[in-house]
Design an enzyme around this catalytic site. Structure first.
Site, short mmCIF file in Angstrom:
data_model
loop_
_atom_site.label_atom_id
_atom_site.label_comp_id
_atom_site.label_asym_id
_atom_site.label_seq_id
_atom_site.Cartn_x
_atom_site.Cartn_y
_atom_site.Cartn_z
N ARG A 34 -2.44 -2.16 -3.74
CA ARG A 34 -3.72 -1.07 -3.41
C ARG A 34 -3.57 -0.07 -4.65
O ARG A 34 -2.53 0.61 -4.73
CB ARG A 34 -3.79 -0.81 -1.97
N HIS B 39 -12.23 4.11 -0.26
CA HIS B 39 -12.26 3.25 1.26
C HIS B 39 -13.19 2.16 1.27
O HIS B 39 -13.54 1.81 2.05
CB HIS B 39 -12.82 4.16 2.30
N GLU C 197 -8.19 -3.15 5.94
CA GLU C 197 -8.16 -3.01 4.61
C GLU C 197 -7.29 -4.04 3.96
O GLU C 197 -7.60 -4.59 3.01
CB GLU C 197 -7.85 -1.74 4.14
N ASN D 38 0.59 -1.20 -0.23
CA ASN D 38 0.00 -0.11 -0.11
C ASN D 38 0.77 1.37 0.01
O ASN D 38 1.54 1.59 1.07
CB ASN D 38 -0.76 -0.07 1.24
N ARG E 100 -8.33 17.63 3.58
CA ARG E 100 -9.35 18.13 2.41
C ARG E 100 -10.71 18.73 2.69
O ARG E 100 -11.08 18.48 3.83
CB ARG E 100 -9.53 16.55 1.61
#
Ligand code: ADP
Length: 404
Positions: free
Chosen positions: A88, A176, A386, A7, A237
């Site tokens: 990922r 996500h 994840e 990742n 963000r």
């Protein structure tokens, strides 16, 4: 079978090596500060031994070199012992299902560079270097938006001229996905109810944040859009803003498209409002000491989560379980409490004691319930995993191909 999960962030590379027979983690860790002096290579072995090495690692290729050197010195005898690697990837262009990586897949990932200018070059370098160093392994791209592939058009489309949707494919694709999917899977297990009967709202609250409406195991709506800036207020963000404001600010301040993009992605959110930090721990501490802008950032963050849960509730037409996950979702009892304040009559009855009790959630026991006994909706806290979802996807594809 061993599966390596990779990742990459713009300056980091996380890794976990799984033994899929028991879904056990053999070794995990991270190379951080890639391309920055004094990079850090940290490793946790399954016996609890951890190690931190400080060294200079100029790019993701060099980071992989270090990782493979370490793996072959201990955890595995040689690289061919890893038959498959899960990479990922945020968005795979036209590919919406996990897929074995070919030059066409790399082209599709590259076609999304405009949307992920910092992350994509690192991911592509990771994939290409890995394929060079491990030509004998299967390389599988696992996309962060796959879980949202069935969101209906009316939820995904933006109110723009139709050609942006039909020709360019500009629509809400969400991210996500592996975290929301993991939450749904674990909720079903914990509540002992088949996923096909459940209506869930999952809130992944970390540096990036999104909510998701999951009906019978499928995502039917999510708050993140195509550029990962839409929806909730995030660490740096902005989340939703009035789109009409963008050209006005650009004109007033003479900003280029890169400037405004940098502001919306790197200088907004919790950091932009508070002027202090993107880190929720620092925001909470400052708010507790009376810092006005930190208090506003915290309240605005929670309010947006609450409002988003409300829209997901309407999208689902009812809800059986609400999940908090991600670094903030798991660790911040204040955020959970504030995000549900005043929603008891809608069925979200949080137990303040259970909510504030600190429970150490592990990979083996990732779920804790924080709803009151009489709450119509179960409220759960789930430690995200994840990487396990990615490893499962990679394992499924590898087994299919090898016909094991
Ligand atoms: P990423 O999206 O980068 O994977 P994480 O899911 O790790 O991020 O979440 C990072 C966020 O979690 C940060 O804002 C951090 O402040 C927050 N966080 C971690 N621990 C706590 C805590 N104890 N209390 C409040 N927030 C926390």
């Amino acid at each position: 079978m061993k599966i390596l999960v990779l990742n990459s962030g713009s300056s980091s590379l996380k890794f976990i090596l799984f033994d899929m027979h028991k879904e056990a983690v053999l070794v995990s860790g991270m190379v951080d500060r890639i391309g920055i002096p004094e990079s850090i290579f940290s490793i946790q072995q399954s016996g609890g031994v951890s190690e931190v090495i400080q060294t200079n690692i100029p790019d993701h290729g060099a980071a992989l070199g270090k990782l493979f050197e370490f793996l072959t010195m201990g955890p595995i005898p040689s690289l061919p012992n890893i038959p498959a690697i899960a990479h990922r990837v945020a968005h795979g262009g036209k590919f919406r299902e996990s897929v074995v990586i070919t030059p066409e897949v790399i082209d599709q990932i590259t076609s999304m560079n405009r949307f992920f200018p910092l992350h994509n070059p690192a991911i592509i370098l990771e994939i290409e270097e890995c394929m060079k160093r491990m030509p004998h392994s299967l390389h599988v791209a696992v996309f962060d938006n796959s879980f949202h592939r069935d969101i209906p058009d009316e939820a995904a489309i933006y109110g723009l001229p139709y050609r942006y949707f039909s020709e360019k494919g500009y629509k809400r694709t969400g991210y996500h996905g592996n975290s929301h999917a993991f939450s749904a899977f674990e909720s079903s297990k914990f509540l002992r109810r088949p996923i096909e009967n459940l209506r869930l709202i999952t809130c992944h609250l970390g540096n990036g944040a999104s909510t998701c409406a999951i009906k019978h195991g499928k995502s039917i709506d999510t708050s993140l859009g195509i550029t990962a800036t839409e929806g909730l207020i995030m660490g740096t963000r902005s989340g939703d803003i009035d789109p009409g404001l963008i050209p006005i600010i650009m004109d007033e301040e003479g900003l280029s498209s890169d400037d405004i993009s940098d502001m919306l992605v790197h200088r907004s959110g919790l950091f932009g409002i508070s002027g202090l930090s993107r880190d929720m721990r620092e925001i909470e501490n400052a708010a507790a000491e009376g810092h006005k802008r930190a208090t506003l950032a915290l309240n605005a963050f929670c309010y947006k989560v609450k409002r988003s849960i409300g829209s997901m509730l309407m999208a689902l037409g009812g809800c059986d379980g609400l999940v908090f996950t991600g670094g903030i979702g798991v660790n911040s009892s204040i955020v959970r409490l504030k995000s549900l304040e005043g929603t008891e009559n809608l069925g979200f009855m949080i137990d303040p004691v259970r909510n504030s009790e600190s429970t150490f959630l592990t990979m083996e026991n990732p779920v804790k319930e924080i709803s009151a006994e009489n709450s119509p909706i179960s409220i759960l806290v789930i430690r995200a995993n994840e990487e396990l979802m990615m490893a499962r996807e990679c394992y499924r594809i590898t087994r299919q191909l090898l016909e094991v």
